[in-house]
Design a protein around this motif. Structure first.
Motif, PDB file in Angstrom:
ATOM      1  N   PHE A  57      33.686   8.119  22.052  1.00 61.55           N
ATOM      2  CA  PHE A  57      32.556   7.183  22.094  1.00 61.55           C
ATOM      3  C   PHE A  57      33.005   5.799  21.641  1.00 61.55           C
ATOM      4  CE2 PHE A  57      30.415  11.281  21.867  1.00 61.55           C
ATOM      5  CZ  PHE A  57      29.380  11.127  22.787  1.00 61.55           C
ATOM      6  N   VAL A  58      33.896   5.748  20.650  1.00 59.22           N
ATOM      7  CA  VAL A  58      34.425   4.471  20.177  1.00 59.22           C
ATOM      8  C   VAL A  58      35.184   3.776  21.303  1.00 59.22           C
ATOM      9  CG1 VAL A  58      35.963   3.361  18.500  1.00 59.22           C
ATOM     10  CG2 VAL A  58      34.576   5.339  17.810  1.00 59.22           C
ATOM     11  N   VAL A  59      36.006   4.537  22.023  1.00 61.78           N
ATOM     12  CA  VAL A  59      36.779   3.969  23.141  1.00 61.78           C
ATOM     13  C   VAL A  59      35.845   3.516  24.261  1.00 61.78           C
ATOM     14  CG1 VAL A  59      38.523   4.455  24.900  1.00 61.78           C
ATOM     15  CG2 VAL A  59      38.799   5.376  22.585  1.00 61.78           C
ATOM     16  N   ALA A  60      34.855   4.365  24.592  1.00 65.80           N
ATOM     17  CA  ALA A  60      33.933   4.027  25.681  1.00 65.80           C
ATOM     18  C   ALA A  60      33.118   2.774  25.372  1.00 65.80           C
ATOM     19  CB  ALA A  60      33.004   5.203  25.961  1.00 65.80           C
ATOM     20  N   LEU A  61      32.752   2.598  24.104  1.00 69.46           N
ATOM     21  CA  LEU A  61      31.984   1.418  23.710  1.00 69.46           C
ATOM     22  C   LEU A  61      32.846   0.160  23.675  1.00 69.46           C
ATOM     23  CD1 LEU A  61      29.823   2.975  20.837  1.00 69.46           C
ATOM     24  CD2 LEU A  61      28.957   2.087  23.009  1.00 69.46           C
ATOM     25  N   GLY A  62      34.106   0.309  23.285  1.00 66.35           N
ATOM     26  CA  GLY A  62      34.961  -0.860  23.118  1.00 66.35           C
ATOM     27  C   GLY A  62      35.708  -1.308  24.352  1.00 66.35           C
ATOM     28  N   MET A  63      36.048  -0.384  25.255  1.00 67.65           N
ATOM     29  CA  MET A  63      36.884  -0.739  26.396  1.00 67.65           C
ATOM     30  C   MET A  63      36.272  -1.781  27.331  1.00 67.65           C
ATOM     31  SD  MET A  63      39.932   0.205  26.420  1.00 67.65           S
ATOM     32  CE  MET A  63      40.188  -0.392  28.094  1.00 67.65           C
TER      33      MET A  63
END
Length: 293
Positions: free
Chosen positions: A108-114
């Motif tokens: 979720f962190v990656v999906a939000l930041g990418m």
């Protein structure tokens, strides 16, 4: 050129990594009876770092040329070290089941930041549904251990699990947002192993953690698997994948790691394959398909 979709080779390599990481969770927890968490994490980075250097020298990969990646490398290394400190210390206060669920908030962190780094990796509504379904499969598989009561200080281990998830996602984002995105996988990994080896070993010495007076064959086997197979081989594969494929698709696949851990326990330890695990694997597969369509 970075590929937006995962081809069969990437899927096979990801499944291999997730299988190894699933077994690694068991190995790390088992080794804590003979070696402190910080020394375990730090020393495995030392061994893996030497192996990366030898591998790179043998293949002619330039590790120390100036390419503007130093800042990103130090940042990724610091995040990497902090992540494993949180995991290994947190396991002393919470159960492995709870730790697994919290760590795998990372996608979720990656999906939000990418999307702030690469607009092409923004997830659609259907893909977000797939991500939630895949995470739900992991939470469902570990629901019994997750809800069981533990020590009064369990919240501390849980908080460290959430922090580890943020740090793991942050490491992936740091790699993609800096010059490390174009650096060889060996150099990206060596930055993280070198920084984490120094930071974690220093933290272990500062905290007064004792080194094992004697390394039993059991400890050597558990530690060797973590250092050579996981920290050297699987992480080298992972950082090569991060360089060549979309990070959001890769991150979702990592949700299969804890379920592979359960599957490994069933196959290697004869723990049995429950209907809960079969349902979780089916839901995980459906979620991954939705994200990667």
């Amino acid at each position: 050129m970075r590929q937006s979709h995962l081809d069969p080779r990437a899927v096979a390599l990801l499944l291999l990594c997730c299988l190894l990481w699933g077994i690694n969770q068991v190995a790390a927890k088992a080794a804590l009876t003979e070696i402190g968490p910080l020394w375990q994490a730090g020393l495995r980075s030392v061994v893996a770092g030497v192996l990366v250097w030898l591998w790179s020298a043998g293949r002619g990969v330039r590790l120390f040329g100036r390419d503007g990646s130093l800042g990103g490398g130090l940042l990724a290394g610091a995040l990497f070290a902090a992540e494993f400190a949180c995991i290994f210390v947190g396991l002393q206060y919470t159960s492995a089941s709870r730790m697994v669920v919290f760590i795998y908030l990372s996608p979720f962190v990656v999906a939000l930041g990418m999307p702030f780094i690469a607009r092409g990796e923004r997830l659609s509504g259907r893909q977000w549904a797939g991500l939630v379904l895949a995470f739900g499969a992991v939470a469902f598989a570990f629901a019994e251990g997750f809800s069981a009561p533990h020590s009064p200080r369990q919240w501390w281990g849980d908080a460290l699990g959430v922090a580890a998830a943020v740090l793991w996602g942050g490491t992936t984002l740091a790699i993609r947002a800096t010059r490390l995105a174009a650096a060889p996988a060996e150099k990206t990994l060596l930055y993280q192993l070198a920084v984490s080896a120094l930071a974690l070993c220093a933290a272990a010495a500062f905290a007064g953690e004792p080194l094992p007076a004697q390394w039993s064959p059991r400890l050597l086997g558990l530690f060797g698997f973590q250092a050579v197979v996981v920290s050297f081989v699987s992480y080298l594969i992972w950082f090569w994948l991060v360089r060549h494929y979309a990070a959001t698709r890769l991150a979702v696949f990592t949700l299969s790691t804890p379920l592979f851990g359960l599957l490994a326990g069933a196959l290697l330890l004869g723990e049995g394959i429950s209907a809960r695990l079969v349902m979780a694997l089916a839901a995980l597969a459906a979620g991954i398909v939705l994200v990667n369509r």
